[in-house]
Design a protein around this motif. Structure first.
Motif, PDB file in Angstrom:
ATOM      1  N   PHE A 116      92.940  45.179 -38.252  1.00  0.00           N
ATOM      2  CA  PHE A 116      93.582  46.345 -39.419  1.00  0.00           C
ATOM      3  C   PHE A 116      94.807  46.956 -39.073  1.00  0.00           C
ATOM      4  CE2 PHE A 116      93.690  48.966 -43.048  1.00  0.00           C
ATOM      5  CZ  PHE A 116      94.006  50.138 -42.708  1.00  0.00           C
ATOM      6  N   SER A 117      95.865  47.133 -39.671  1.00  0.00           N
ATOM      7  CA  SER A 117      96.988  47.618 -39.390  1.00  0.00           C
ATOM      8  C   SER A 117      97.563  48.730 -40.599  1.00  0.00           C
ATOM      9  CB  SER A 117      98.174  46.691 -39.029  1.00  0.00           C
ATOM     10  OG  SER A 117      98.353  45.870 -40.201  1.00  0.00           O
ATOM     11  N   GLY A 118      96.568  49.174 -41.344  1.00  0.00           N
ATOM     12  CA  GLY A 118      97.082  50.027 -42.161  1.00  0.00           C
ATOM     13  C   GLY A 118      97.022  51.617 -41.887  1.00  0.00           C
ATOM     14  N   ASP A 119      96.743  52.355 -43.008  1.00  0.00           N
ATOM     15  CA  ASP A 119      96.538  53.817 -42.888  1.00  0.00           C
ATOM     16  C   ASP A 119      95.086  54.355 -42.626  1.00  0.00           C
ATOM     17  OD1 ASP A 119      98.858  53.949 -45.630  1.00  0.00           O
ATOM     18  OD2 ASP A 119      99.345  53.965 -43.734  1.00  0.00           O
ATOM     19  N   TYR A 120      94.886  54.440 -41.317  1.00  0.00           N
ATOM     20  CA  TYR A 120      93.686  54.844 -40.686  1.00  0.00           C
ATOM     21  C   TYR A 120      93.170  56.123 -41.238  1.00  0.00           C
ATOM     22  CZ  TYR A 120      96.339  57.768 -37.593  1.00  0.00           C
ATOM     23  OH  TYR A 120      97.243  58.723 -36.983  1.00  0.00           O
ATOM     24  N   TRP A 121      93.938  56.724 -41.630  1.00  0.00           N
ATOM     25  CA  TRP A 121      93.344  58.218 -42.326  1.00  0.00           C
ATOM     26  C   TRP A 121      92.995  58.156 -43.722  1.00  0.00           C
ATOM     27  CZ3 TRP A 121      98.284  56.893 -41.294  1.00  0.00           C
ATOM     28  CH2 TRP A 121      99.160  56.925 -42.080  1.00  0.00           C
ATOM     29  N   ILE A 122      93.001  57.084 -44.288  1.00  0.00           N
ATOM     30  CA  ILE A 122      92.886  57.151 -45.764  1.00  0.00           C
ATOM     31  C   ILE A 122      91.410  56.184 -45.941  1.00  0.00           C
ATOM     32  CG2 ILE A 122      93.637  56.133 -48.009  1.00  0.00           C
ATOM     33  CD1 ILE A 122      96.533  56.234 -46.970  1.00  0.00           C
ATOM     34  N   ASP A 123      90.543  57.081 -46.707  1.00  0.00           N
ATOM     35  CA  ASP A 123      89.168  56.512 -46.644  1.00  0.00           C
ATOM     36  C   ASP A 123      89.330  55.328 -47.518  1.00  0.00           C
ATOM     37  OD1 ASP A 123      87.750  58.891 -49.213  1.00  0.00           O
ATOM     38  OD2 ASP A 123      89.805  57.651 -49.192  1.00  0.00           O
ATOM     39  N   ARG A 124      90.029  55.078 -48.611  1.00  0.00           N
ATOM     40  CA  ARG A 124      90.011  53.799 -49.375  1.00  0.00           C
ATOM     41  C   ARG A 124      90.443  52.635 -48.765  1.00  0.00           C
ATOM     42  NH1 ARG A 124      94.001  57.101 -51.716  1.00  0.00           N
ATOM     43  NH2 ARG A 124      95.997  56.136 -51.466  1.00  0.00           N
ATOM     44  N   ALA A 125      91.082  52.897 -47.269  1.00  0.00           N
ATOM     45  CA  ALA A 125      91.550  51.774 -46.573  1.00  0.00           C
ATOM     46  C   ALA A 125      90.333  50.845 -45.927  1.00  0.00           C
ATOM     47  CB  ALA A 125      92.410  52.142 -45.477  1.00  0.00           C
ATOM     48  N   TYR A 126      89.087  51.628 -45.896  1.00  0.00           N
ATOM     49  CA  TYR A 126      87.814  51.177 -45.171  1.00  0.00           C
ATOM     50  C   TYR A 126      86.852  50.299 -46.176  1.00  0.00           C
ATOM     51  CZ  TYR A 126      89.418  53.816 -41.274  1.00  0.00           C
ATOM     52  OH  TYR A 126      90.200  54.452 -40.068  1.00  0.00           O
ATOM     53  N   LYS A 127      86.696  49.364 -45.602  1.00  0.00           N
ATOM     54  CA  LYS A 127      85.713  48.465 -46.723  1.00  0.00           C
ATOM     55  C   LYS A 127      84.295  48.820 -46.257  1.00  0.00           C
ATOM     56  CE  LYS A 127      85.041  43.568 -47.616  1.00  0.00           C
ATOM     57  NZ  LYS A 127      85.553  42.311 -47.540  1.00  0.00           N
ATOM     58  N   TYR A 128      84.031  49.052 -45.244  1.00  0.00           N
ATOM     59  CA  TYR A 128      82.430  49.225 -45.279  1.00  0.00           C
ATOM     60  C   TYR A 128      82.056  50.480 -44.744  1.00  0.00           C
ATOM     61  CZ  TYR A 128      83.110  44.119 -44.818  1.00  0.00           C
ATOM     62  OH  TYR A 128      83.274  42.833 -44.945  1.00  0.00           O
ATOM     63  N   TRP A 129      81.011  51.051 -45.545  1.00  0.00           N
ATOM     64  CA  TRP A 129      80.645  52.507 -44.860  1.00  0.00           C
ATOM     65  C   TRP A 129      78.855  52.511 -44.640  1.00  0.00           C
ATOM     66  CZ3 TRP A 129      83.766  56.733 -45.311  1.00  0.00           C
ATOM     67  CH2 TRP A 129      85.223  56.345 -45.557  1.00  0.00           C
ATOM     68  N   GLY A 130      78.689  53.648 -44.022  1.00  0.00           N
ATOM     69  CA  GLY A 130      77.391  53.925 -43.646  1.00  0.00           C
ATOM     70  C   GLY A 130      76.836  54.867 -44.758  1.00  0.00           C
ATOM     71  N   GLN A 131      75.734  55.109 -44.562  1.00  0.00           N
ATOM     72  CA  GLN A 131      75.143  56.201 -45.527  1.00  0.00           C
ATOM     73  C   GLN A 131      75.277  57.712 -45.351  1.00  0.00           C
ATOM     74  OE1 GLN A 131      73.291  55.291 -48.519  1.00  0.00           O
ATOM     75  NE2 GLN A 131      74.259  53.417 -47.867  1.00  0.00           N
ATOM     76  N   GLY A 132      75.699  57.947 -44.204  1.00  0.00           N
ATOM     77  CA  GLY A 132      76.046  59.446 -43.692  1.00  0.00           C
ATOM     78  C   GLY A 132      74.792  59.918 -43.077  1.00  0.00           C
ATOM     79  N   THR A 133      75.366  61.096 -42.089  1.00  0.00           N
ATOM     80  CA  THR A 133      74.372  61.799 -41.713  1.00  0.00           C
ATOM     81  C   THR A 133      74.654  63.347 -41.615  1.00  0.00           C
ATOM     82  OG1 THR A 133      73.006  62.368 -39.412  1.00  0.00           O
ATOM     83  CG2 THR A 133      75.459  61.627 -39.327  1.00  0.00           C
ATOM     84  N   GLN A 134      73.916  64.121 -41.913  1.00  0.00           N
ATOM     85  CA  GLN A 134      74.080  65.733 -42.278  1.00  0.00           C
ATOM     86  C   GLN A 134      74.223  66.330 -40.818  1.00  0.00           C
ATOM     87  OE1 GLN A 134      74.462  67.343 -45.344  1.00  0.00           O
ATOM     88  NE2 GLN A 134      75.350  68.903 -43.883  1.00  0.00           N
ATOM     89  N   VAL A 135      75.433  67.143 -40.912  1.00  0.00           N
ATOM     90  CA  VAL A 135      75.832  67.781 -39.711  1.00  0.00           C
ATOM     91  C   VAL A 135      75.902  69.232 -40.362  1.00  0.00           C
ATOM     92  CG1 VAL A 135      77.467  68.772 -37.967  1.00  0.00           C
ATOM     93  CG2 VAL A 135      76.956  66.205 -38.204  1.00  0.00           C
ATOM     94  N   THR A 136      75.118  70.221 -39.937  1.00  0.00           N
ATOM     95  CA  THR A 136      74.975  71.678 -40.427  1.00  0.00           C
ATOM     96  C   THR A 136      75.208  72.637 -39.133  1.00  0.00           C
ATOM     97  OG1 THR A 136      73.603  71.079 -42.213  1.00  0.00           O
ATOM     98  CG2 THR A 136      73.748  73.410 -41.527  1.00  0.00           C
TER      99      THR A 136
END
Length: 125
Positions: free
Chosen positions: A102-122
């Motif tokens: 990849f050589s695009g805008d790394y700070w933009i979420d829509r640039a990323y194709k794959y995502w995890g489910q997430g983990t909660q940090v409180t």
């Protein structure tokens, strides 16, 4: 197809530290840019940090100096160490991947194709 699974989220007191980990499977991990994003309740998802396939690292201003991103290409993992946590760091943290080379805008979420489910940090004050 790349699958991502985050771990390490938990409740921590302000000023404390924690490490998040993301395990990847599928694809050639070493060729992917890996990012961490977070989404607080009622807010948009925001960039936290990323590490390119080249090893270059980038951080959001909000975590610069408090966060360290790293990757282990042999273990197919990317880690995010966060120190001096603040209540405003409370969010669901997501791991994301894009590539290969990849050589695009790394700070933009829509640039990323794959995502995890997430983990909660409180972070409690």
């Amino acid at each position: 197809q790349v699958q991502l699974e985050e771990s390490g989220g938990r409740l921590v007191q302000a000023g404390g530290s924690l490490g998040l980990s993301c395990a990847a499977s599928g694809g050639i991990f070493s060729t992917y840019d890996m990012g961490w994003f977070r989404q607080a309740a009622g807010k948009d998802r925001e960039f936290v940090a990323s590490i390119a396939w080249s090893g270059n690292k980038y951080y959001a201003d909000s975590v610069k100096g408090r966060a360290t991103i790293s990757r282990d290409n042999a273990a197919n993992t990317v880690n995010l160490q966060m120190n001096t946590l603040k209540p405003e760091d409370t969010a669901v943290y997501y791991c994301a991947a894009v590539g290969p080379y990849f050589s695009g805008d790394y700070w933009i979420d829509r640039a990323y194709k794959y995502w995890g489910q997430g983990t909660q940090v409180t972070v409690s004050s």
